[in-house]
Scaffold this active site. Sequence first.
Site, mmCIF file in Angstrom:
data_model
loop_
_atom_site.group_PDB
_atom_site.id
_atom_site.type_symbol
_atom_site.label_atom_id
_atom_site.label_comp_id
_atom_site.label_asym_id
_atom_site.label_seq_id
_atom_site.Cartn_x
_atom_site.Cartn_y
_atom_site.Cartn_z
ATOM 1 C CD GLU A 231 -4.731 4.997 4.371
ATOM 2 O OE1 GLU A 231 -5.702 4.768 4.375
ATOM 3 O OE2 GLU A 231 -4.011 4.854 3.294
ATOM 4 N NE ARG B 3 -7.945 -8.772 -5.662
ATOM 5 C CZ ARG B 3 -9.261 -8.396 -5.053
ATOM 6 N NH1 ARG B 3 -10.146 -8.758 -5.811
ATOM 7 N NH2 ARG B 3 -9.286 -7.677 -3.824
ATOM 8 C CE LYS C 282 -3.861 -1.927 2.182
ATOM 9 N NZ LYS C 282 -4.941 -2.469 1.372
HETATM 10 P P1 ADP Z 1 -13.316 -7.414 -3.958
HETATM 11 O O1 ADP Z 1 -12.890 -5.864 -3.964
HETATM 12 O O2 ADP Z 1 -12.993 -7.824 -5.201
HETATM 13 O O3 ADP Z 1 -14.595 -7.590 -3.416
HETATM 14 P P2 ADP Z 1 -12.211 -8.085 -1.571
HETATM 15 O O4 ADP Z 1 -11.202 -7.151 -1.082
HETATM 16 O O5 ADP Z 1 -13.601 -8.405 -1.014
HETATM 17 O O6 ADP Z 1 -12.118 -7.892 -3.204
HETATM 18 O O7 ADP Z 1 -11.274 -9.577 -1.740
HETATM 19 C C1 ADP Z 1 -11.933 -10.762 -2.604
HETATM 20 C C2 ADP Z 1 -11.465 -11.914 -2.212
HETATM 21 O O8 ADP Z 1 -10.123 -12.111 -2.295
HETATM 22 C C3 ADP Z 1 -11.957 -12.421 -0.593
HETATM 23 O O9 ADP Z 1 -12.079 -13.790 -0.791
HETATM 24 C C4 ADP Z 1 -10.707 -11.959 0.037
HETATM 25 O O10 ADP Z 1 -10.842 -12.770 1.186
HETATM 26 C C5 ADP Z 1 -9.611 -12.374 -0.881
HETATM 27 N N1 ADP Z 1 -8.251 -11.386 -0.661
HETATM 28 C C6 ADP Z 1 -8.336 -10.139 -1.091
HETATM 29 N N2 ADP Z 1 -7.179 -9.735 -0.977
HETATM 30 C C7 ADP Z 1 -6.321 -10.675 -0.522
HETATM 31 C C8 ADP Z 1 -4.937 -10.795 -0.067
HETATM 32 N N3 ADP Z 1 -3.942 -9.981 -0.196
HETATM 33 N N4 ADP Z 1 -4.589 -12.020 0.306
HETATM 34 C C9 ADP Z 1 -5.598 -13.177 0.517
HETATM 35 N N5 ADP Z 1 -6.830 -13.057 0.196
HETATM 36 C C10 ADP Z 1 -7.275 -11.893 -0.446
HETATM 37 P P1 ADP Z 2 -8.117 -3.956 1.641
HETATM 38 O O1 ADP Z 2 -6.697 -3.971 0.796
HETATM 39 O O2 ADP Z 2 -8.206 -4.643 2.897
HETATM 40 O O3 ADP Z 2 -9.161 -3.905 0.858
HETATM 41 P P2 ADP Z 2 -8.383 -0.935 1.884
HETATM 42 O O4 ADP Z 2 -7.207 0.010 1.960
HETATM 43 O O5 ADP Z 2 -8.956 -0.983 0.405
HETATM 44 O O6 ADP Z 2 -7.790 -2.277 2.209
HETATM 45 O O7 ADP Z 2 -9.409 -0.779 2.975
HETATM 46 C C1 ADP Z 2 -10.669 -1.320 3.087
HETATM 47 C C2 ADP Z 2 -11.787 -0.565 3.553
HETATM 48 O O8 ADP Z 2 -11.455 0.259 4.647
HETATM 49 C C3 ADP Z 2 -12.121 0.606 2.557
HETATM 50 O O9 ADP Z 2 -13.053 0.124 1.452
HETATM 51 C C4 ADP Z 2 -12.718 1.532 3.342
HETATM 52 O O10 ADP Z 2 -14.175 1.229 3.771
HETATM 53 C C5 ADP Z 2 -11.882 1.379 4.748
HETATM 54 N N1 ADP Z 2 -10.948 2.577 4.885
HETATM 55 C C6 ADP Z 2 -9.578 2.292 4.233
HETATM 56 N N2 ADP Z 2 -8.952 3.357 4.553
HETATM 57 C C7 ADP Z 2 -9.646 4.288 5.079
HETATM 58 C C8 ADP Z 2 -9.542 5.605 5.550
HETATM 59 N N3 ADP Z 2 -8.186 6.268 5.459
HETATM 60 N N4 ADP Z 2 -10.499 6.200 6.232
HETATM 61 C C9 ADP Z 2 -11.832 5.588 6.433
HETATM 62 N N5 ADP Z 2 -11.871 4.394 6.066
HETATM 63 C C10 ADP Z 2 -10.829 3.728 5.171
HETATM 64 MG MG MG Z 3 -9.625 -2.439 -0.719
#
Ligand code: ADP
Ligand code: ADP
Ligand code: MG
Length: 637
Positions: A200, A295, A116
């Site tokens: 953050e 992806r 990130k």
């Molecule tokens: P999307 O934005 O496509 O909905 P999600 O964040 O909900 O993605 O994740 C989609 C799937 O991939 C879920 O089953 C989640 O548990 C898995 N997943 C996402 N990122 C990772 C990761 N870095 N390592 C393992 N599993 C992941």
């Molecule tokens: P992941 O890789 O697990 O998907 P993200 O960085 O996309 O992680 O964050 C997942 C979710 O957490 C976001 O969809 C949002 O709802 C919340 N989130 C992430 N960063 C912030 C932030 N700085 N402030 C508020 N909510 C956040």
């Molecule tokens: Mg995300």
Amino acid sequence: MFSSVLVANRGEIACRIFRTARKLGIRTIAVCSEADRGALFTRMADETRCIGPASPRESYLNGQAILAAARESGAEAIHPGYGFLSENPDFADSVIEAGLIWIGPRPEMIRAMGLKDEAKAIATRAGVPVVPGFQSADQDPQILAKAAEELGFPILIKALAGGGGRGIREVESADGFAEALASAQREASGAFGDARVLLEKRIVRPRHVEVQILGDHHGNVVHLFERDCSLQRRRQKVIEEAPAFGLPEALRANLLESALRIARAVGYQNAGTVEFVVAGDPVPERYYFLEMNTRLQVEHPVTECITGINLVEWQLRVAAGEPLGFLQTDITLRGHAIEARICAEDPDADFRPRIGRIRRFDIDLNPAEPGARLRLDHGFEAGDAVPGAYDSLVAKLIAFSPSGRAGAISALLAGLDSTAISGIGSTAGFLRNCLTSPGFTSGAVHTGLIGESLAVLTDRSHKRRKAAACCALDQWARMRNETAGFRVNLPAQNLWRAVDDSGEIAVEIRLGEAFIDGAAVSLPKTPPIFMAPGGALDIWLEGEGFRFSPMGALAEMDHALAGDVLKAPMPGKVAALRTHLGAEVRKGEVLIVFEAMKMELPLSAPRDGTVEFLDVETGIQRKEGDILLRLAELPMP
Ligand code: ADP
Ligand code: ADP
Ligand code: MG
């Protein structure tokens, strides 16, 4: 175009990819773990290879086993789906080294976006705003604590390598920081093999808006508009829609342009998603880059619905070297689409996964709305077992309406109302509650919406009352039909009891309408109702399943008509006697159980009194109106 593809994934996403591959005439190869033997996606594939035990580490995350399966089956390309190895650059490298086609972006792109902090640096260089935060090579807790203080609470601690909403901790004040940091690091190193984090600023009540990107190997990169995925529970998406509702046009244009700028900066190829949070309450004002997912996304179908572009098809074509078949200006948006993720979980029990063998899996895909469409992307069918080793997603129900958001909501509601799932937990009822919640219908969505009203959104009590009314009406209608031949008049007004594990609900039926506590209950026209073992009734109402016992759903015949006597209410037999001659009985006490039409009818005392006469020999056929019991006349006052 290559002629065979192996999908290194399972469940609904493997099914989804196979569907398009088949359409393109590509041979399909599945790999499965021992837990997934015989699963729907293996039945759909032309060929399946078992690659190891249930544990993901030994199967779906076992790159060597997957490559061996590709070699043995002669696969030319590998599609990783989402999750598992989809964002693992080392696996992508080894696929390419093995001489196979990797259906995804180049490994170095996955690598660049995989952490990130690096992704945020790329966005910043591209001139895209990122969430204010702190990142450093030095992960000393003291330095991080000081940085958190300077940023100002509340803050988020995020695993650099995180994904799927994991490895994130929210911290309200300096007190909780050290503990939250340790816990985030523990989860990050366990789940991602990398304990590093960044900090953050937490945006208050943000929306999650993301942009679908598609690039080819000829320098073309386009966006396919945005999705709003603000409905989340614990940072995991629950309901997604496209386009995002009510974004000011200028902000939206900037956001789409920012996503393109990031994709162009890295020369992005294949499908990817740029995620943002949008701040500003109630009017969205600013947006910040969050991360890029290199992806296919779970929620890609809503984008396919509004653009008419098959994302998986273009993933395959692009990977095969074809140029994109359209320009940015060719991509137009029509209507509105919403997706609901149906998971094998119990919303009642804090969304604990409840897995097992699916007994029933019915969803009516013919929505009431003219012009609307429902699409079901599912990984299971009735009879299939949902294994416990993987995530609990069983299906995605997607509604599209050319007329807009309200049409899409009502089509999705119609789909969820027709849903009858048993044998496993199901979030269908919870999803329905989300769709009808004022925050969602008004479009005032934010990522905290579900969390704020979780108690209301998981409440089943209203639906249970409706289901009890359905149960009583169903029994009433059944009895009316069955007695029609005997020309027996059922009282137009009577009281029924529906009993389930949680207790009893009294339902009054007047002229074919159900009333509970004196109030009319409005019911859907045709809720799914099935006879269950033991004669119980399974009723699905607004996505939620209920079972009412046969003993509960019984008619209590109108006492007023009976006066001092209990008569046979219809042709039948006395099944059981619950009183004796001379007994002092109370009004409402069940005295005789009568059996008719394979149903038991309890006949209860019309008033307080003493049993004076009994004609109750069991097992003898009675005519309707035969007097079975009489109470002694009341003494004169
Ligand atoms: P999307 O934005 O496509 O909905 P999600 O964040 O909900 O993605 O994740 C989609 C799937 O991939 C879920 O089953 C989640 O548990 C898995 N997943 C996402 N990122 C990772 C990761 N870095 N390592 C393992 N599993 C992941
Ligand atoms: P992941 O890789 O697990 O998907 P993200 O960085 O996309 O992680 O964050 C997942 C979710 O957490 C976001 O969809 C949002 O709802 C919340 N989130 C992430 N960063 C912030 C932030 N700085 N402030 C508020 N909510 C956040
Ligand atoms: Mg995300």
